[in-house]
Scaffold this motif. Sequence first.
Motif, PDB file in Angstrom:
ATOM      1  N   PRO A   8       0.195 116.256  81.081  1.00 28.87           N
ATOM      2  CA  PRO A   8       1.435 116.067  81.851  1.00 28.87           C
ATOM      3  C   PRO A   8       1.668 114.622  82.276  1.00 28.87           C
ATOM      4  N   CYS A   9       0.622 113.825  82.347  1.00 22.93           N
ATOM      5  CA  CYS A   9       0.762 112.409  82.725  1.00 22.93           C
ATOM      6  C   CYS A   9       1.604 111.653  81.708  1.00 22.93           C
ATOM      7  N   GLU A  10       1.608 112.101  80.468  1.00 23.97           N
ATOM      8  CA  GLU A  10       2.304 111.365  79.411  1.00 23.97           C
ATOM      9  C   GLU A  10       3.804 111.255  79.675  1.00 23.97           C
ATOM     10  N   LYS A  30      -1.741 103.182  76.835  1.00 23.09           N
ATOM     11  CA  LYS A  30      -0.431 103.091  76.191  1.00 23.09           C
ATOM     12  C   LYS A  30       0.470 104.271  76.564  1.00 23.09           C
ATOM     13  N   ASP A  31      -0.073 105.481  76.518  1.00 21.70           N
ATOM     14  CA  ASP A  31       0.751 106.667  76.746  1.00 21.70           C
ATOM     15  C   ASP A  31       0.525 107.345  78.088  1.00 21.70           C
ATOM     16  N   MET A  32      -0.577 107.053  78.729  1.00 20.29           N
ATOM     17  CA  MET A  32      -0.909 107.749  79.979  1.00 20.29           C
ATOM     18  C   MET A  32      -1.962 106.954  80.742  1.00 20.29           C
ATOM     19  N   PHE A  33      -2.361 107.495  81.882  1.00 15.52           N
ATOM     20  CA  PHE A  33      -3.423 106.862  82.653  1.00 15.52           C
ATOM     21  C   PHE A  33      -4.740 107.603  82.379  1.00 15.52           C
ATOM     22  N   VAL A  52       2.719 115.954  88.935  1.00 17.90           N
ATOM     23  CA  VAL A  52       2.842 116.889  87.809  1.00 17.90           C
ATOM     24  C   VAL A  52       1.538 117.660  87.554  1.00 17.90           C
ATOM     25  N   GLU A  53       0.632 117.575  88.493  1.00 20.11           N
ATOM     26  CA  GLU A  53      -0.657 118.288  88.385  1.00 20.11           C
ATOM     27  C   GLU A  53      -1.351 118.027  87.051  1.00 20.11           C
ATOM     28  N   ALA A  54      -1.465 116.757  86.728  1.00 12.64           N
ATOM     29  CA  ALA A  54      -2.124 116.369  85.477  1.00 12.64           C
ATOM     30  C   ALA A  54      -3.627 116.166  85.665  1.00 12.64           C
ATOM     31  N   PRO A  62      -7.961 122.991  82.037  1.00 15.31           N
ATOM     32  CA  PRO A  62      -7.559 124.165  81.250  1.00 15.31           C
ATOM     33  C   PRO A  62      -8.013 124.033  79.794  1.00 15.31           C
ATOM     34  N   ASP A  63      -8.270 125.160  79.150  1.00 11.70           N
ATOM     35  CA  ASP A  63      -8.763 125.151  77.765  1.00 11.70           C
ATOM     36  C   ASP A  63      -7.910 124.288  76.846  1.00 11.70           C
ATOM     37  N   LYS A  64      -6.584 124.412  76.951  1.00  9.30           N
ATOM     38  CA  LYS A  64      -5.716 123.680  76.018  1.00  9.30           C
ATOM     39  C   LYS A  64      -5.714 122.169  76.273  1.00  9.30           C
ATOM     40  N   GLU A  65      -6.304 121.746  77.371  1.00 13.13           N
ATOM     41  CA  GLU A  65      -6.346 120.308  77.699  1.00 13.13           C
ATOM     42  C   GLU A  65      -7.759 119.731  77.509  1.00 13.13           C
TER      43      GLU A  65
END
Length: 79
Positions: A8-10, A30-33, A52-54, A62-65
């Motif tokens: 979500p940081c992206e 480049k895309d996130m922190f 954004v609860e990143a 979470p598994d997908k992250e």
Amino acid sequence: MAFVITSPCEQEKAGECVEVCPVDCIEEGKDMFYIDPDICIDCGACEAVCPVEAIFMEEEVPDKEHEYIALNRKFFEEE
Ligand code: SF4
Ligand code: SF4
């Protein structure tokens, strides 16, 4: 153990977390922190301010992250 920044940081990427980190271990890529897992002291301050609860504790990502655990570490290994 460390906190981990995920996808979500992206979209957000405003850096609120950087301002509250007491050990200055969050850096902009480049895309996130990213959080340096070797310096993070697990205080949770960044997690509390992320709109954004990143940010998650490593064991609660979470598994997908899950790939972001390695991506945060890798960012600092390449510096
Ligand atoms: S507060 Fe959250 S969304 Fe904003 S830069 Fe930090 S991790 Fe990314
Ligand atoms: S948990 Fe604390 S030390 Fe770790 S990145 Fe977040 S604010 Fe910094």
